[in-house]
Design a protein around this motif. Sequence first.
Motif, PDB file in Angstrom:
ATOM      1  N   SER A 507       0.806  -1.205   0.000  1.00  0.00           N
ATOM      2  CA  SER A 507       0.000   0.000   0.000  1.00  0.00           C
ATOM      3  C   SER A 507       0.844   1.262   0.000  1.00  0.00           C
ATOM      4  N   SER A 508       2.010   1.217   0.623  1.00  0.00           N
ATOM      5  CA  SER A 508       2.856   2.418   0.679  1.00  0.00           C
ATOM      6  C   SER A 508       3.376   2.815  -0.691  1.00  0.00           C
ATOM      7  N   SER A 509       3.492   1.837  -1.607  1.00  0.00           N
ATOM      8  CA  SER A 509       4.028   2.143  -2.928  1.00  0.00           C
ATOM      9  C   SER A 509       3.007   2.867  -3.795  1.00  0.00           C
ATOM     10  N   LYS A 609       7.258   5.991  11.354  1.00  0.00           N
ATOM     11  CA  LYS A 609       6.100   5.475  12.103  1.00  0.00           C
ATOM     12  C   LYS A 609       5.684   4.090  11.625  1.00  0.00           C
ATOM     13  N   THR A 610       5.938   3.791  10.363  1.00  0.00           N
ATOM     14  CA  THR A 610       5.429   2.541   9.787  1.00  0.00           C
ATOM     15  C   THR A 610       6.562   1.547   9.582  1.00  0.00           C
ATOM     16  N   SER A 613       8.508   2.441   6.439  1.00  0.00           N
ATOM     17  CA  SER A 613       9.470   3.539   6.531  1.00  0.00           C
ATOM     18  C   SER A 613      10.736   3.104   7.274  1.00  0.00           C
ATOM     19  N   ARG A 614      10.580   2.267   8.298  1.00  0.00           N
ATOM     20  CA  ARG A 614      11.750   1.779   9.029  1.00  0.00           C
ATOM     21  C   ARG A 614      12.592   0.841   8.161  1.00  0.00           C
ATOM     22  N   ASN A 615      11.882   0.028   7.368  1.00  0.00           N
ATOM     23  CA  ASN A 615      12.582  -0.858   6.436  1.00  0.00           C
ATOM     24  C   ASN A 615      13.376  -0.054   5.417  1.00  0.00           C
TER      25      ASN A 615
END
Length: 781
Positions: A507-509, A609-610, A613-615
């Motif tokens: 979903s982030s993409s 936060k997600t 993003s940390r990955n």
Amino acid sequence: MNAERDLSPLTPGVVRALTDKLYEKRKVAALEIEKLVREFVAQNNTSQIKHVIQILSQEFALSQHPHSRKGGLIGLAACSIALGKDSGLYLKELIEPVLTCFNDADSRLRYYACEALYNIVKVARGSVLPHFNVLFDGLSKLAADPDPNVKSGSELLDRLLKDIVTESNQFDLVGFIPLLRERIYSNNQYARQFIISWILVLESVPDINLLDYLPEILDGLFQILGDNSKEIRKMCEVALGEFLKEIKKNPSSVKFAEMANILVIHCQAADDLIQLTAMCWMREFIQLAGRVMLPYSSGILTAVLPCLSYDDRKKNIKEVANVCNQSLMKLVIPEDDEMDEAKPSMTIPAEPTSEESLSKPEATTTGESQNELDITALKQPLLFPCSCERIQVTLNLDGIVQVLDYHLSDTSIGMMTRIAVLKWLYHLYIKTPRKMFRHTDSLFPILLRTLSDESDEVILKDLELLAEIASSPAGQTEEGHGPSDGSDVRPGPVELHVPARAGQLSSSSTKGLECSPSTPTMNSYFYKFMINLLKRFSSERKLLETRGAFIIRQLCLLLNAENIFHSMADILLREEDLKFASTMVHTLNTILLTSSELFQLRNQLKDLKTPESRNLFCCLYRSWCHNPVTTVSLCFLTQNYKHAYDLIQKFGDLEVTVDFLTEVDKLVQLIECPIFTYLRLQLLDVKNNPYLIKALYGLLMLLPQSSAFQLLSHRLQCVPNPELMQTTDNTKPSASFKRTAASNIDYTELLQHFEKVQNKHLEARHQRAGQAEQLDRRVVL
């Protein structure tokens, strides 16, 4: 006396007069022959009439003696006058000997022959039409006669014959066309003028439909259009203009397909008038015939594309070529991408229809699997405005791509042509993606080379095309069947945020990109593109320096920025050229921190936060370790101040070079930019951000007392006394609370990775220095 008996019923006096060198005596003899023939006509004595004509032909007109030939010609004309309306019965016998004299070496005799034929035709009128071809053939030769008197006489005969053809409705056009097709290729100016004048006459006759036979003579007309004579060029322009008007009026009866290749040839002519006229015709053909022209696309593009780069001296040609190009592009539709399954041989007609033959000029070549046809026709035949029949049209994609590839590879081709080629390829990938992906492996290298183009506009179009290739669902291959490049195989340790299969994008993409015409479901070519782009930057450092940031920023607009940075970081992690890796990381970091296009990505990294993003942070961090200062800036961006401080502590163990200090200087300048406004505001909260202040002081201690040192020193002097900043309101969440979300990141492991990478860089620098020293010694020796 045998000769006199053989020449009867002509009297000896008439025979002597006919062979006399004086014209007046021959004329008197002709009047006697006319009187004699009239008597035979009154008696209906056809045998004697034929005998007289035979004598005049064989014994006089075809005689070896010039005066006898002159007598024979005037005698035959007299026979025709005497016969009147009955002359049509004897025209073959009357005309043939006269036409033979057209080839006589004596110009006076050729003139008399022309005069005799004029009188014969004038009497016979419409009866001469069955013999029109031989008359036309003879006249076409006289039109180029060097003698002005002969030429003048032939013009009178020509006008008479044109009047007869115009007023008659029995003209045999079918029989005449082969002769016209042959004569139209004459190089003589007068013969060309004669041919064009006849074409104009035939065009003007309502009952004669010359348009049906235009494919037979169109090539010759365009050749005449290049004549040195302005008058002939003008006449030819008029003739072609009349044909084009007729084509526009009656497109349903025009044989567009038979003339397409003729236009393609003349659209490439060196003569400007020929090229402009042919291009105007091509424009009308594409607009009137529509998809009937599609099988000739590769030829049309070969002719049209170079014209798009013409300068203002050929502005007219350029404008018409541009319309042709745009109109042809619109003919390609999504239905052209449909795949036909292999059909049983019994369904193929034994003899191709006339419509099917349209595809012959660009027969497709087979190179695909056996269960597919070459480049197949549409499943559903389409209806075209130029025909009431349904015509099955084949899009020969192989031929088109070959032409486009050639023009893109040719370095001498102008900028506008290269832009047009890239627009074509983009259009084909949008309309026929499945068929186009067969050609992607062959196109990919030239598209990557085009990134080095001098024109920004060309590069933008190239990036649009590459982005479409990288994101199109049609480019998704099955696992294990990706693009044929060994470097495309991704190692497992670092997770790349690029789905292996279409439809697996997280979903982030897709966030914020739902409105994009090409959903960024990165296909099998995306990773290949990233690898080859970095290879290009590595082998061509000037490209990286001058256009690297521009290219990556545009790609971030065209594709998903997170995917681009994630994949590039993943690739750079295994880059063997450590110096390039450091330079590339620095470039990517500068883009990440300063580009407005990456505002959303910066916000995503700022908070961590997600899980995504940390990955991403971990992936970027591992590659950013190639450059110590960029690693610190990434920690500042992501608010990992403690880790930034830990990194700066490690800088004491690194080899501090001038380049290193320059990068620290630039980082200090960046901290003063709007990007790091939030960081400067956090200096107010001294209690909750001690490591931020420590990290900045660490940078200050690294710097020599330069302008950057003064800048950072002044900033730190503004940090308030923590005791003065204490308030009674303790409800504000602390920074440490805000960072709990990122607590699952193993910073110790990241720090160890940083040390490991920097040790590799240290070894590589020492190795390069050693090699340079050895080289210097060799030079001295």
